[in-house]
Enzyme design. Structure first.
Site, PDB file in Angstrom:
ATOM      1  N   GLY A  54       0.855  -1.181   0.000  1.00 59.59           N
ATOM      2  CA  GLY A  54       0.000   0.000   0.000  1.00 59.59           C
ATOM      3  C   GLY A  54       0.883   1.220   0.000  1.00 59.59           C
ATOM      4  O   GLY A  54       2.066   1.140   0.333  1.00 59.59           O
ATOM      5  N   CYS A  81       5.444  -5.854   1.682  1.00 63.34           N
ATOM      6  CA  CYS A  81       5.755  -4.420   1.667  1.00 63.34           C
ATOM      7  C   CYS A  81       5.007  -3.696   2.793  1.00 63.34           C
ATOM      8  O   CYS A  81       5.266  -3.960   3.956  1.00 63.34           O
ATOM      9  CB  CYS A  81       5.456  -3.848   0.283  1.00 63.34           C
ATOM     10  N   TYR A  82       4.042  -2.845   2.473  1.00 61.54           N
ATOM     11  CA  TYR A  82       3.291  -2.181   3.540  1.00 61.54           C
ATOM     12  C   TYR A  82       2.688  -3.219   4.483  1.00 61.54           C
ATOM     13  O   TYR A  82       2.646  -3.035   5.706  1.00 61.54           O
ATOM     14  CB  TYR A  82       2.178  -1.301   2.948  1.00 61.54           C
ATOM     15  N   HIS A 168       8.629  -7.459  -3.301  1.00 58.02           N
ATOM     16  CA  HIS A 168       7.373  -7.894  -3.935  1.00 58.02           C
ATOM     17  C   HIS A 168       7.559  -9.227  -4.663  1.00 58.02           C
ATOM     18  O   HIS A 168       8.042  -9.245  -5.795  1.00 58.02           O
ATOM     19  CB  HIS A 168       6.895  -6.823  -4.929  1.00 58.02           C
ATOM     20  N   GLU A 170       5.325 -10.933  -5.970  1.00 59.47           N
ATOM     21  CA  GLU A 170       4.286 -11.119  -6.998  1.00 59.47           C
ATOM     22  C   GLU A 170       4.689 -10.584  -8.367  1.00 59.47           C
ATOM     23  O   GLU A 170       4.075 -10.938  -9.363  1.00 59.47           O
ATOM     24  CB  GLU A 170       2.967 -10.461  -6.542  1.00 59.47           C
ATOM     25  N   SER A 222     -20.187  -8.662 -27.826  1.00 57.24           N
ATOM     26  CA  SER A 222     -19.344  -7.795 -28.663  1.00 57.24           C
ATOM     27  C   SER A 222     -18.385  -8.611 -29.516  1.00 57.24           C
ATOM     28  O   SER A 222     -17.782  -8.087 -30.443  1.00 57.24           O
ATOM     29  CB  SER A 222     -18.529  -6.867 -27.767  1.00 57.24           C
ATOM     30  N   GLY A 224     -15.779  -9.773 -28.097  1.00 51.91           N
ATOM     31  CA  GLY A 224     -14.600  -9.746 -27.231  1.00 51.91           C
ATOM     32  C   GLY A 224     -14.614 -11.000 -26.350  1.00 51.91           C
ATOM     33  O   GLY A 224     -15.630 -11.687 -26.247  1.00 51.91           O
ATOM     34  N   VAL A 225     -13.471 -11.268 -25.722  1.00 51.97           N
ATOM     35  CA  VAL A 225     -13.348 -12.527 -24.978  1.00 51.97           C
ATOM     36  C   VAL A 225     -14.395 -12.627 -23.861  1.00 51.97           C
ATOM     37  O   VAL A 225     -15.070 -13.652 -23.717  1.00 51.97           O
ATOM     38  CB  VAL A 225     -11.932 -12.640 -24.363  1.00 51.97           C
ATOM     39  N   ASP A 226     -14.555 -11.565 -23.093  1.00 50.00           N
ATOM     40  CA  ASP A 226     -15.401 -11.668 -21.904  1.00 50.00           C
ATOM     41  C   ASP A 226     -16.863 -11.928 -22.257  1.00 50.00           C
ATOM     42  O   ASP A 226     -17.495 -12.837 -21.717  1.00 50.00           O
ATOM     43  CB  ASP A 226     -15.316 -10.384 -21.060  1.00 50.00           C
ATOM     44  N   SER A 227     -17.408 -11.122 -23.170  1.00 48.24           N
ATOM     45  CA  SER A 227     -18.824 -11.326 -23.475  1.00 48.24           C
ATOM     46  C   SER A 227     -19.016 -12.630 -24.238  1.00 48.24           C
ATOM     47  O   SER A 227     -20.039 -13.305 -24.085  1.00 48.24           O
ATOM     48  CB  SER A 227     -19.424 -10.135 -24.223  1.00 48.24           C
ATOM     49  N   SER A 228     -18.032 -13.052 -25.025  1.00 50.17           N
ATOM     50  CA  SER A 228     -18.161 -14.314 -25.765  1.00 50.17           C
ATOM     51  C   SER A 228     -18.212 -15.495 -24.810  1.00 50.17           C
ATOM     52  O   SER A 228     -19.035 -16.402 -24.959  1.00 50.17           O
ATOM     53  CB  SER A 228     -16.968 -14.522 -26.708  1.00 50.17           C
ATOM     54  N   LYS A 366      -8.589 -12.502 -16.435  1.00 52.53           N
ATOM     55  CA  LYS A 366      -8.621 -12.686 -17.896  1.00 52.53           C
ATOM     56  C   LYS A 366      -8.067 -14.047 -18.345  1.00 52.53           C
ATOM     57  O   LYS A 366      -8.685 -14.731 -19.164  1.00 52.53           O
ATOM     58  CB  LYS A 366      -7.799 -11.566 -18.542  1.00 52.53           C
TER      59      LYS A 366
END
Ligand code: XMP
Length: 510
Positions: A54, A81-82, A168, A170, A222, A224-228, A366
């Site tokens: 943070g 970290c924080y 970090h 990650e 659309s 796009g990947v998400d709506s498909s 994603k």
């Protein structure tokens, strides 16, 4: 299923932390520290807790703090970290400024032998980004690693299984970050690697089938990947009760509208309504040059077309959306329902009444959505589709949008993409496209003078689209694209390649 809580203190990498955990097949959920209390944490039965970083200093009274009782829950904790400084501070250690400059970037870390560092060399590269650091570890803790600038870069209390890392793990710059997570998850927390998104899918399908069968559900598709993926999943659950509306605003890439229709109607048998609204959008955009104004017009018109189609259908029970996890979590602001606008161009429709919003992908990143797509049989070309802005070519044509310009850009863009796809099928940039600039330049063809548009080619590599680096494409690819575009597309006389990274430039030009 074992679960890890990622307690979010506003760090910029909090999503990455959850992704790393999930990559190791342990389910991680991000909760803002303000939205989950000690009792809920206790009752949820997490296998482990990770405190994120943070931007604050623990001594600032306004900075995020948490009930110190969390340290006594008996649940292993890893602070980053924080998060590490917060543990030190809560447990009675000392945190202070690391000096005027702090420590940023790649640093060599020396570590002791410890469970958390098993299979990590005694010396390795880590990513640092801090001004404060732990000056004195709390009672019961010992220092586990240090760098030149930061003598306490890791600390731990083995009795309570609480650990803190100043660096970090990650981010990919930390060479053994993934191994450190592996050690924490499996050796410290005793998690099982038993989660994968595809495993959830059959359960989700059964759940939606039970809840929604016989009720009409409307979805804006659309391509796009998400709506498909959302569409395929719901189609598997409720078949024709899912009505997908695909608004083709005429600002798609070459052949894309037909690809979407072919895939979803013919291959998968979706109940699909395609609305060819190109003319409508063009007339609204006539004479408009300003990018934000174009975005606004396209967004508003998109909603209007969608609403008109929906009204023809009549009352629908639910509106389905392809919202994914990063849309839901906004650092520090909490998991309040940030509802994704229809393929990112507008807001929620106002004139359609529905009883609920269905968001089957709201728990997934994603990469996970892509994996679900593959599992559901979505063709690779759609699963791996690069991002495409909702306003489409409308924001890739500088200045006024006209039919002729759309045609030119579609051709140039298709050539560029084809050349890249041919040259390096396994190693493509993350996003690559052509832009039609508003500049014209003199050229020569045969013996004649030409005066055509300048096309700009852009290719970037990126992890998250927050930052991006311009791709060092081979000259041969650029050469072939340039010569084909100027030869094959009438009206284009010059091709330039964009060598700006983000920041300071953005990915799109508008
Ligand atoms: P920028 O240009 O902001 O782009 O660096 C970052 C990523 O977002 C995409 N992008 C958009 N996507 N609607 C969208 O759905 C938009 O208005 C929009 N603008 C940019 C861009 O393609 C890149 O992947």
């Amino acid at each position: 299923m074992d679960r890890i809580l990622v307690l979010d203190f506003g760090g910029q990498y909090n999503q990455l932390i959850a992704r790393r955990v999930r990559e190791l097949q342990v389910y991680a959920e991000i909760r803002p520290y303000t939205q989950v209390n000690l009792r809920e944490i206790r009752e949820a039965g997490y296998q482990g807790i990770i405190f994120t970083g943070g931007p604050n200093s623990v001594y600032d009274p306004a900075s995020p703090h948490y009930d110190p009782g969390i340290l006594d829950l008996g649940v292993p904790i890893l602070g980053i970290c924080y998060g590490a400084q917060l543990i030190a501070w809560m447990a009675g250690g000392e945190v202070g400024s690391a000096g005027n400059a702090g420590e940023y970037g790649k640093t060599m870390l020396q570590m002791r032998e410890h469970l958390l560092f098993s299979d990590v060399p005694a010396e390795s590269v880590v990513w640092m980004s801090h001004t404060d650091s732990i000056r004195r570890v709390p009672e019961g803790f010992r220092v586990l690693a240090g760098t030149k600038e930061c003598p306490c870069a890791a600390m731990g209390d083995d009795g309570r299984r609480i650990y803190g890392l100043q660096f970090h793990p990650e981010v990919t710059h930390t060479a053994y970050g993934k191994q450190i997570f592996r050690n924490f998850l499996f050796s410290v927390c005793g998690c099982r690697a038993d989660w994968n998104p595809s495993g959830d899918v059959e359960l989700m399908i059964a759940k939606y089938r039970a809840e929604l069968s016989g009720k009409k559900v409307l979805l804006a598709l659309s391509g796009g990947v998400d709506s498909s993926v959302a569409a395929l999943l719901l189609h598997r659950a409720i078949g024709k009760d899912l009505i997908s509306v695909f608004v083709d605003h005429g600002l798609l890439r070459k052949g894309e509208g037909d690809l979407v229709e072919r895939t979803f109607r013919q291959k998968f048998g979706l109940n699909l309504i395609r609305v060819n609204a190109g003319e409508r959008f063009l007339s609204k955009l006539a004479g408009v040059r300003e990018p934000e104004e174009k975005r606004r017009i396209i967004g508003a018109e998109f909603i209007r077309v969608f609403e008109e189609e929906a009204q023809k259908i009549g009352h629908v029970h639910a509106l389905a959306q392809g919202t994914i996890y990063p849309d839901v979590i906004e650092s520090g602001k909490g998991a309040s329902a940030v509802i994704k606008s229809h393929h990112n161009v507008g807001g929620l429709p106002e004139v359609i009444s529905f009883d609920e919003i269905v968001e089957p992908l709201r728990d997934y990143f994603k990469d996970e959505v892509r994996a679900i797509g593959t599992m559901l049989g979505l063709p690779e070309e759609l699963v791996r589709r690069q991002p495409f802005p909702g306003p489409g070519l409308g924001v890739r044509i500088a200045g006024e949008v006209t039919r002729e310009k759309i045609g030119m850009l579609q051709e140039a863009d298709a050539i560029f993409r084809e050349e890249i796809d041919k040259a390096a099928p396994g190693n493509k940039p993350d996003q690559y496209f052509a832009v039609l600039t508003d500049t014209r330049s003199v050229g020569v063809m045969g013996d004649a003078r030409t005066y055509g548009y300048v096309v700009l080619l852009r290719a970037v590599s990126t992890d998250d689209f927050m930052t991006a680096e311009w791709s060092r494409l081979p000259y041969e690819v650029l050469e072939r694209a340039s010569s084909r575009i100027t030869n094959e597309v009438r009206g284009i006389s010059r091709v330039v390649y964009d060598i700006s990274s983000k920041p300071p430039a953005t990915v799109e030009l508008e």
